[in-house]
Design an enzyme around this catalytic site. Structure first.
Site, PDB file in Angstrom:
ATOM      1  N   PHE A 151       0.851  -1.202   0.000  1.00  0.00           N
ATOM      2  CA  PHE A 151       0.000   0.000   0.000  1.00  0.00           C
ATOM      3  C   PHE A 151       0.880   1.243   0.000  1.00  0.00           C
ATOM      4  CE2 PHE A 151      -3.838  -2.380   0.439  1.00  0.00           C
ATOM      5  CZ  PHE A 151      -3.415  -3.555   1.037  1.00  0.00           C
ATOM      6  N   CYS A 259      -1.593   3.709 -10.216  1.00  0.00           N
ATOM      7  CA  CYS A 259      -2.368   2.691  -9.481  1.00  0.00           C
ATOM      8  C   CYS A 259      -3.879   2.879  -9.535  1.00  0.00           C
ATOM      9  CB  CYS A 259      -1.890   2.648  -8.037  1.00  0.00           C
ATOM     10  SG  CYS A 259      -0.182   2.141  -7.952  1.00  0.00           S
TER      11      CYS A 259
END
Ligand code: UDX
Length: 430
Positions: A151, A259
């Site tokens: 993340f 992303c």
């Protein structure tokens, strides 16, 4: 424990340098010869704060080794992190050819029990896919495949590596779980241990929910502009609700980067492939795609529909601050759309100019600082919230602009600057 990282892009390099700094010996396999050479000399081929220092520190400690040679390293590896790219196909599907290629290489060369960790953002079912490739040549006892999504945010990747909210471990055996926990022990962060498929969905759900939050506040901002309300106050108030939280409620020109756009589209595709119509995620994708067109219309209105003999200055091309990455950047999209008008466009970005020059056509004037952009401009558009744009010499800006008009797509400033004689337009404020 010998750790190997395959693919040293944003994710792979942060993972490699981070684990080396924990004290592990890490070998990085990278096919790109130019990138390999840079890394061996301690140079990071993209901008990421503090990463280069940590790379050099661990090169000096001989904890990091860069190579393009699979043969020697896979056999000695105990844990192999797959960090290769999964670029989107036209239909949104994730392209897994690099994952397949690497899995085949690994399958031919592993020796002894090896944990293969899928770190790249991969669609649900990819762990199974990797397992199927490996079991063609290896007994089921000789390997485990783990899904361990990351993340990391560009611009704060090292911070996010060292202090993640959680470590996701998707695996099928206790043995593999224990090995991953041994690797991440120094982090001392909460684990979520589950099966591979759930871990793969977590990554997409996490990113798509963040993209939804951003798109939601952008829509509320558009409403606020028409009803004399202040979106920043709305964001602050709803963010105080513990069930919502204050983060990712900053309105702007839409989400970009390598992303969110890709992951949202991939999740939509995965839904379709499993006969589930992800209506909310589709709406987020569509709303974000339309945002720049909506903002060009707003610019046209500010300029009284006149682009002839007009100069527009753009501050910020990278998709967010503290990166030189312009992939799916709102700044790039905005400049491309404005270039279709008769306006003269000038751009500046503290880090992304080299990448911008490769992407944008030569009719754009590439400047070396904010004031060059502002000189003779009829409108200055702030697109990326770089810190250095937050304390511009407004007195000087006003003097050198043809007309002192600012469209602030990140609400860095406020209506206060109208006292300095500016026409000020913000996001979500009338
Ligand atoms: C994101 C996720 O945050 C990270 O967890 C994942 O691993 C990779 O994708 P990144 O793309 O590097 O990280 O940047 P992020 O900081 O999430 O911003 C993504 C986009 O959303 C940027 O264009 C940013 O400008 C935009 N954004 C972010 C907003 O417009 N408003 C916000 O409040 C936050």
């Amino acid at each position: 424990m010998q750790i190997t990282i395959i693919g040293v892009g944003y994710v792979g390099l942060v993972q490699a340098v981070g684990l080396a700094d924990f004290g592990f010996n890490v070998t990085c396999i990278e096919k790109d010869k130019e990138k390999l050479r840079e890394l061996k000399f301690g140079r990071v081929p993209f901008y990421e704060p503090d990463l280069e220092d940590l790379l050099r520190k661990n090169l000096k400690r001989n904890r990091l080794n860069f190579t393009d040679n699979y043969l020697d390293n896979i056999a000695q590896s105990d844990v192999i992190f797959i960090c290769v790219g999964t670029p989107p196909k036209k239909n949104g599907e994730s392209d897994l050819r690099f994952v397949d290629q690497v899995s085949k290489e690994i399958s031919n060369k592993i020796k002894g029990y090896t944990v293969i960790v899928s770190k790249s953002t991969v669609p649900v079912g990819t762990s199974r896919r990797i397992e199927n490739i490996l079991k063609k040549k290896n007994s089921l006892k000789s390997f485990d495949v783990v899904s361990n999504p990351e993340f990391l945010r560009e611009g704060s990747a090292l911070e996010d590596f060292i202090r993640p909210d959680k470590v996701i471990i998707g695996c099928r055996t206790i043995k593999a779980e224990k090995i991953l926990k041994k690797i991440y022990k120094p982090l001392n962060r909460p684990y979520v241990v589950t099966n591979n498929e759930t871990a793969e969905v977590i990554k997409y759900a996490n990113n798509s929910f963040l993209a939804t939050k951003i798109t939601f506040i952008n829509e509320i901002a558009d409403l606020c502009e028409n009803i004399d309300a202040e979106v920043e106050t709305v964001a602050k108030a709803i963010g105080l609700d513990g069930r919502i939280g204050p983060k990712f409620l900053h309105p702007g020109p839409g989400y970009g980067g390598s992303c969110f756009p890709k992951d949202v589209k991939s999740l939509i595709y995965q839904g379709k492939k499993n006969s589930i119509d992800l209506k909310i995620v589709k709406a987020v994708d569509k709303a974000n795609e339309l945002r720049i067109k909506f903002l060009v219309k707003r610019i046209k209105k500010i300029l009284n529909n006149k682009f002839n003999n007009i100069q527009i200055g753009i501050l910020g091309i990278s998709f967010k601050p503290n990166t030189d990455d312009i992939r799916k950047s709102p700044g790039i999209k905005l400049v491309r759309d404005l270039s279709k008008t008769k306006a003269k466009i000038k751009v500046y970005d503290p880090q992304a100019m080299k990448n911008a020059k490769k992407e944008l056509n030569k009719t754009i004037e590439f400047c070396s600082n904010e004031y060059e952009v502002a000189k003779n401009s009829n409108l200055l558009v702030i697109v990326t919230e770089w810190n250095q744009f937050k304390n511009l010499n407004l007195f000087k800006i006003k003097k050198i602009m043809k007309k002192p008009m600012i469209l602030d797509l990140r609400n860095i400033y406020s209506k206060e600057i109208e006292k300095n004689g500016f026409y000020y337009y913000a996001i979500g404020n009338n």
